[in-house]
Design a protein around this motif. Structure first.
Motif, PDB file in Angstrom:
ATOM      1  N   CYS A  23       0.840  -1.198   0.000  1.00 19.88           N
ATOM      2  CA  CYS A  23       0.000   0.000   0.000  1.00 19.88           C
ATOM      3  C   CYS A  23       0.875   1.247   0.000  1.00 19.88           C
ATOM      4  O   CYS A  23       1.805   1.356   0.801  1.00 19.88           O
ATOM      5  CB  CYS A  23      -0.909   0.000   1.223  1.00 19.88           C
ATOM      6  N   SER A  63       0.670   5.504   0.222  1.00 22.40           N
ATOM      7  CA  SER A  63      -0.201   6.647   0.501  1.00 22.40           C
ATOM      8  C   SER A  63       0.352   7.854  -0.227  1.00 22.40           C
ATOM      9  O   SER A  63       1.566   8.069  -0.272  1.00 22.40           O
ATOM     10  CB  SER A  63      -0.323   6.909   2.007  1.00 22.40           C
ATOM     11  N   THR A  66     -12.075  -0.965  -4.984  1.00 17.37           N
ATOM     12  CA  THR A  66     -11.974   0.331  -4.323  1.00 17.37           C
ATOM     13  C   THR A  66     -12.372   0.145  -2.862  1.00 17.37           C
ATOM     14  O   THR A  66     -13.014  -0.845  -2.500  1.00 17.37           O
ATOM     15  CB  THR A  66     -12.907   1.376  -4.966  1.00 17.37           C
ATOM     16  N   THR A  74     -13.358   2.496   0.947  1.00 20.00           N
ATOM     17  CA  THR A  74     -13.610   3.777   1.606  1.00 20.00           C
ATOM     18  C   THR A  74     -13.438   3.590   3.108  1.00 20.00           C
ATOM     19  O   THR A  74     -13.725   2.515   3.657  1.00 20.00           O
ATOM     20  CB  THR A  74     -15.031   4.305   1.320  1.00 20.00           C
ATOM     21  N   ALA A  97      -8.327   6.274   5.877  1.00 15.03           N
ATOM     22  CA  ALA A  97      -8.210   6.847   4.535  1.00 15.03           C
ATOM     23  C   ALA A  97      -9.593   6.903   3.910  1.00 15.03           C
ATOM     24  O   ALA A  97     -10.297   5.886   3.880  1.00 15.03           O
ATOM     25  CB  ALA A  97      -7.288   6.001   3.673  1.00 15.03           C
ATOM     26  N   GLU A 127     -10.482   7.154   0.763  1.00 12.79           N
ATOM     27  CA  GLU A 127     -10.597   6.373  -0.472  1.00 12.79           C
ATOM     28  C   GLU A 127      -9.323   5.584  -0.714  1.00 12.79           C
ATOM     29  O   GLU A 127      -8.232   6.028  -0.359  1.00 12.79           O
ATOM     30  CB  GLU A 127     -10.816   7.281  -1.686  1.00 12.79           C
ATOM     31  N   ALA A 128      -9.496   4.437  -1.367  1.00  9.77           N
ATOM     32  CA  ALA A 128      -8.360   3.613  -1.775  1.00  9.77           C
ATOM     33  C   ALA A 128      -8.728   2.906  -3.071  1.00  9.77           C
ATOM     34  O   ALA A 128      -9.904   2.638  -3.329  1.00  9.77           O
ATOM     35  CB  ALA A 128      -8.024   2.586  -0.699  1.00  9.77           C
ATOM     36  N   GLU A 153      -2.188  -1.241  -3.518  1.00 10.07           N
ATOM     37  CA  GLU A 153      -3.245  -0.355  -3.024  1.00 10.07           C
ATOM     38  C   GLU A 153      -2.650   1.040  -2.953  1.00 10.07           C
ATOM     39  O   GLU A 153      -1.515   1.209  -2.512  1.00 10.07           O
ATOM     40  CB  GLU A 153      -3.705  -0.777  -1.630  1.00 10.07           C
ATOM     41  N   ARG A 155      -3.810   4.950  -1.565  1.00  7.89           N
ATOM     42  CA  ARG A 155      -4.809   5.662  -0.777  1.00  7.89           C
ATOM     43  C   ARG A 155      -4.289   7.050  -0.454  1.00  7.89           C
ATOM     44  O   ARG A 155      -3.120   7.342  -0.643  1.00  7.89           O
ATOM     45  CB  ARG A 155      -5.082   4.913   0.526  1.00  7.89           C
TER      46      ARG A 155
END
Length: 139
Positions: free
Chosen positions: A83, A85, A108, A110, A119, A121-122, A134, A136
Protein backbone atom coordinates in the motif's frame (compact mmCIF):
# COMPACT_ATOMS: atom_id res chain seq x y z
CA UNK A 1 12.05 1.71 19.21
CA UNK A 2 11.26 3.79 16.14
CA UNK A 3 11.33 1.65 12.99
CA UNK A 4 10.80 2.59 9.36
CA UNK A 5 10.22 0.53 6.24
CA UNK A 6 13.52 0.51 4.32
CA UNK A 7 12.63 -1.58 1.28
CA UNK A 8 10.27 -4.18 -0.12
CA UNK A 9 11.31 -6.72 -2.78
CA UNK A 10 8.84 -7.60 -5.56
CA UNK A 11 9.52 -10.61 -7.77
CA UNK A 12 9.09 -9.60 -11.41
CA UNK A 13 9.38 -11.39 -14.75
CA UNK A 14 10.66 -8.40 -16.76
CA UNK A 15 12.60 -5.87 -14.72
CA UNK A 16 12.57 -3.17 -17.40
CA UNK A 17 8.82 -3.51 -18.02
CA UNK A 18 8.20 -3.34 -14.27
CA UNK A 19 10.48 -0.33 -13.94
CA UNK A 20 8.53 1.45 -16.70
CA UNK A 21 5.23 0.57 -14.98
CA UNK A 22 6.29 1.85 -11.57
CA UNK A 23 7.85 4.99 -13.08
CA UNK A 24 5.33 5.89 -15.80
CA UNK A 25 2.05 4.53 -14.46
CA UNK A 26 2.42 4.87 -10.70
CA UNK A 27 4.83 7.82 -10.93
CA UNK A 28 7.61 6.62 -8.63
CA UNK A 29 11.14 7.69 -9.58
CA UNK A 30 13.65 5.01 -10.53
CA UNK A 31 16.67 4.28 -8.35
CA UNK A 32 19.79 2.82 -9.99
CA UNK A 33 17.72 2.57 -13.19
CA UNK A 34 20.52 3.73 -15.49
CA UNK A 35 23.05 1.54 -13.68
CA UNK A 36 20.74 -1.44 -14.22
CA UNK A 37 20.26 -0.62 -17.91
CA UNK A 38 24.05 -0.44 -18.27
CA UNK A 39 24.52 -3.81 -16.53
CA UNK A 40 26.21 -2.23 -13.49
CA UNK A 41 23.43 -3.04 -10.97
CA UNK A 42 21.70 -6.41 -10.53
CA UNK A 43 18.22 -4.89 -10.18
CA UNK A 44 16.47 -1.52 -10.37
CA UNK A 45 14.39 0.03 -7.60
CA UNK A 46 11.79 2.77 -7.33
CA UNK A 47 11.60 5.31 -4.55
CA UNK A 48 8.50 5.49 -2.36
CA UNK A 49 9.86 8.15 -0.01
CA UNK A 50 13.21 9.50 1.16
CA UNK A 51 13.45 6.44 3.40
CA UNK A 52 11.75 3.62 1.43
CA UNK A 53 12.20 1.87 -1.91
CA UNK A 54 10.77 -1.11 -3.81
CA UNK A 55 13.38 -3.43 -5.35
CA UNK A 56 12.33 -5.06 -8.64
CA UNK A 57 14.04 -8.45 -8.45
CA UNK A 58 14.01 -10.98 -11.31
CA UNK A 59 12.40 -14.36 -10.62
CA UNK A 60 15.69 -16.01 -11.62
CA UNK A 61 17.33 -14.42 -8.58
CA UNK A 62 15.08 -16.50 -6.29
CA UNK A 63 17.55 -19.38 -6.49
CA UNK A 64 20.18 -17.50 -4.45
CA UNK A 65 17.91 -15.79 -1.94
CA UNK A 66 17.93 -18.56 0.67
CA UNK A 67 21.72 -18.41 0.75
CA UNK A 68 21.77 -14.61 0.87
CA UNK A 69 19.27 -14.32 3.73
CA UNK A 70 20.35 -17.43 5.61
CA UNK A 71 16.67 -18.41 5.94
CA UNK A 72 15.77 -21.65 4.18
CA UNK A 73 12.58 -21.33 2.13
CA UNK A 74 12.53 -17.52 2.22
CA UNK A 75 12.46 -17.00 -1.55
CA UNK A 76 9.24 -16.21 -3.33
CA UNK A 77 6.87 -15.89 -0.40
CA UNK A 78 3.74 -14.09 -1.57
CA UNK A 79 2.35 -10.98 0.02
CA UNK A 80 -1.28 -9.94 -0.15
CA UNK A 81 -0.60 -6.39 -1.36
CA UNK A 82 1.55 -3.34 -0.79
CA UNK A 83 0.00 0.00 0.00
CA UNK A 84 1.23 3.46 -0.95
CA UNK A 85 -0.20 6.65 0.50
CA UNK A 86 -0.18 9.80 -1.61
CA UNK A 87 -1.81 13.20 -1.54
CA UNK A 88 -5.34 13.53 -2.89
CA UNK A 89 -4.16 15.35 -6.06
CA UNK A 90 -1.66 12.56 -6.80
CA UNK A 91 -4.38 9.98 -6.08
CA UNK A 92 -6.61 11.56 -8.73
CA UNK A 93 -3.73 11.90 -11.23
CA UNK A 94 -2.83 8.23 -10.73
CA UNK A 95 -6.35 7.16 -11.66
CA UNK A 96 -5.99 9.08 -14.94
CA UNK A 97 -2.62 7.41 -15.68
CA UNK A 98 -4.05 3.97 -14.89
CA UNK A 99 -6.84 4.58 -17.40
CA UNK A 100 -4.39 5.91 -20.03
CA UNK A 101 -2.25 2.78 -19.63
CA UNK A 102 -5.31 0.49 -19.60
CA UNK A 103 -4.60 -0.76 -16.09
CA UNK A 104 -7.81 -1.93 -14.46
CA UNK A 105 -8.73 -0.80 -10.98
CA UNK A 106 -9.75 -4.13 -9.48
CA UNK A 107 -11.32 -2.83 -6.26
CA UNK A 108 -11.97 0.33 -4.32
CA UNK A 109 -12.34 1.03 -0.64
CA UNK A 110 -13.61 3.78 1.61
CA UNK A 111 -12.81 4.68 5.18
CA UNK A 112 -10.19 1.96 5.56
CA UNK A 113 -7.68 1.87 8.40
CA UNK A 114 -3.96 2.22 7.73
CA UNK A 115 -0.71 3.46 9.22
CA UNK A 116 -1.90 7.07 9.33
CA UNK A 117 -5.48 6.45 10.46
CA UNK A 118 -8.59 6.29 8.29
CA UNK A 119 -8.21 6.85 4.54
CA UNK A 120 -11.34 8.16 2.82
CA UNK A 121 -10.60 6.37 -0.47
CA UNK A 122 -8.36 3.61 -1.77
CA UNK A 123 -7.91 1.85 -5.11
CA UNK A 124 -6.38 -1.53 -5.93
CA UNK A 125 -4.72 -2.66 -9.15
CA UNK A 126 -2.06 -5.12 -10.29
CA UNK A 127 1.42 -4.49 -11.65
CA UNK A 128 2.56 -6.43 -14.77
CA UNK A 129 3.41 -9.48 -12.62
CA UNK A 130 0.16 -9.54 -10.67
CA UNK A 131 1.53 -7.93 -7.50
CA UNK A 132 -1.45 -6.12 -6.01
CA UNK A 133 -0.95 -2.45 -5.17
CA UNK A 134 -3.24 -0.35 -3.02
CA UNK A 135 -2.99 3.43 -3.24
CA UNK A 136 -4.81 5.66 -0.78
CA UNK A 137 -4.78 9.19 0.52
CA UNK A 138 -5.40 10.66 3.95
CA UNK A 139 -7.13 13.96 4.67
Amino acid sequence: MHARLDHLVCWVSDQLASLRFYEQVIGLPGVRAEEFREGKAPFPSVRISSESIIDLMAFEAMRGVDEATGAQGSAGHPINHLCLSVGREDFEALQVRLKEHRVAITATGTNSFGAQGIAPEAIYFADPDGNVIEVRYYE
